[in-house]
Design an enzyme around this catalytic site. Sequence first.
Site, mmCIF file in Angstrom:
data_model
loop_
_atom_site.group_PDB
_atom_site.id
_atom_site.type_symbol
_atom_site.label_atom_id
_atom_site.label_comp_id
_atom_site.label_asym_id
_atom_site.label_seq_id
_atom_site.Cartn_x
_atom_site.Cartn_y
_atom_site.Cartn_z
ATOM 1 N N TYR A 47 16.033 -12.416 -12.277
ATOM 2 C CA TYR A 47 16.391 -11.814 -10.979
ATOM 3 C C TYR A 47 17.091 -10.488 -11.225
ATOM 4 C CZ TYR A 47 15.105 -14.236 -6.801
ATOM 5 O OH TYR A 47 14.384 -14.690 -5.739
ATOM 6 N N GLU A 49 17.860 -7.920 -8.511
ATOM 7 C CA GLU A 49 18.059 -7.140 -7.274
ATOM 8 C C GLU A 49 18.896 -5.903 -7.580
ATOM 9 O OE1 GLU A 49 19.539 -9.596 -4.103
ATOM 10 O OE2 GLU A 49 17.731 -10.816 -4.129
ATOM 11 N N ASP A 193 -1.688 8.243 0.686
ATOM 12 C CA ASP A 193 -1.941 6.891 0.172
ATOM 13 C C ASP A 193 -3.154 6.994 -0.754
ATOM 14 O OD1 ASP A 193 -2.824 4.329 -0.303
ATOM 15 O OD2 ASP A 193 -2.476 3.613 1.735
ATOM 16 N N THR A 219 -1.405 1.874 -5.135
ATOM 17 C CA THR A 219 -1.369 0.567 -5.769
ATOM 18 C C THR A 219 -1.743 0.773 -7.231
ATOM 19 O OG1 THR A 219 -3.602 0.190 -4.936
ATOM 20 C CG2 THR A 219 -1.808 -0.846 -3.734
ATOM 21 N N LYS A 222 -6.031 -0.764 -8.927
ATOM 22 C CA LYS A 222 -7.399 -0.319 -8.632
ATOM 23 C C LYS A 222 -7.864 0.581 -9.788
ATOM 24 C CE LYS A 222 -6.977 -0.977 -3.649
ATOM 25 N NZ LYS A 222 -5.581 -1.089 -3.244
ATOM 26 N N ARG A 228 -1.416 -6.116 -10.178
ATOM 27 C CA ARG A 228 -1.132 -5.943 -8.750
ATOM 28 C C ARG A 228 0.262 -5.340 -8.630
ATOM 29 N NH1 ARG A 228 -5.995 -8.288 -6.426
ATOM 30 N NH2 ARG A 228 -5.117 -7.977 -4.379
#
Length: 412
Positions: A47, A49, A193, A219, A222, A228
Amino acid sequence: MTPDVEVAALLKQELARQETVLSMIPSENAPSLAVLEAVGSVAGNKYAEGYPGKRYYEGNAVVDKIELLAINRAKQLFNAEHVNVQAYSGSPANQAVFLAFLKPGDTFMGLDLACGGHLTHGSPVNFSGRIYKPVSYGLDKETELLDMNAVREIALREKPKLIISGLTAYPRTINFKEFQKIAEEVGAIHLADVSHIAGLIAGESHPSPFPYTDLVMMTTHKTLRGPRGALLLCKEKYAKELDKAVFPGLQGGPHENNIAGIAVALYEALQPTFKEYSLQIVKNASVLAKELMNKGFKLVTNGTDNHLILMDLRQQGISLGKQAAFALNEAGICCNMNSVPYDPALPYKPSGLRFGTPILTTRGMKEQEMKLVAGWITEVLQNMDNSGTKLRIAKEVKELCLRFPLYPELKQ
Ligand code: DSN
């Protein structure tokens, strides 16, 4: 505990499927094993954060280094001032931009979904169209190209706070400089984008939105060939607001395993061979498009400049996209049905097909193989109900695929 044989068997089946079909959905790719290993690593156990050097949990000394590597490699690759690597994927990354710079009800502009935009660019069923006020721009009805004069006119009339440039199904280059000029003229922020074309930009086979565009979202899975995930890149003056919107505005703990995978993919994209790879994706798409047009098919904009091809089947029949994609899949060619500009049919039964060359290029296929693929696509589309033809082609496709393995190192 006995091992889970069910999921193991399904994963084996999925590997076998990917190895033996031509995956031609333009938003898909197959990352290297090094990327896959990073994604499946212990980094995901942590974790974290916050941001490197300012976390809300202890024990992040190593994870900080991983995240900084990803940030610095992205800065280097794209010549960006500031990078956030934490967004879980493209849609949350775009959501963070809205959260940072717009208020509910604010007007923004994006490419119409039916003309090749994305859900998050203002579709009425998406958060972008439900919480904010979208004003779409389309394509010229004759040429099917972006008409920058029309974009400017709409922007001058509607005074949007945000203008999004970017595509999911537009096969031509985008003039980011012109978009930025229009945004500055009307006092809007410009978000490019570039999810689909990120790898082409990295490999210099598509004009770059850097360094002048305000905000860039991409992203990573691709054409960039990572796991991802998403990158948000911006000018320094927008950095604080954007980071705050990603965390704590929208997300909790970042997926550090994915960030490790992104760091590896960026390392690979920084190697000189990535330029050749990205150029080959474009060359392959261009040859495939020419071959398909020579065989009499209508392609949107009559060709392509990037990695994708949008085939307009309206001459053969309105709403034929779904049936055609299904038939091609039976023959081992996996593409997707897609709306074409000003499609009279509904998105679930559209009149087009979308093809892409990233995975074929990742396998090492070149122009010669694209000619074979065009021949098979043609034969299937002319014999959609002929099971014998589809079975024979599936066998031929499999033989070709086995000559160009995706993951030769993996046991099947
Ligand atoms: N849904 C993706 C595509 O296929 O283009 C974009 O996020």
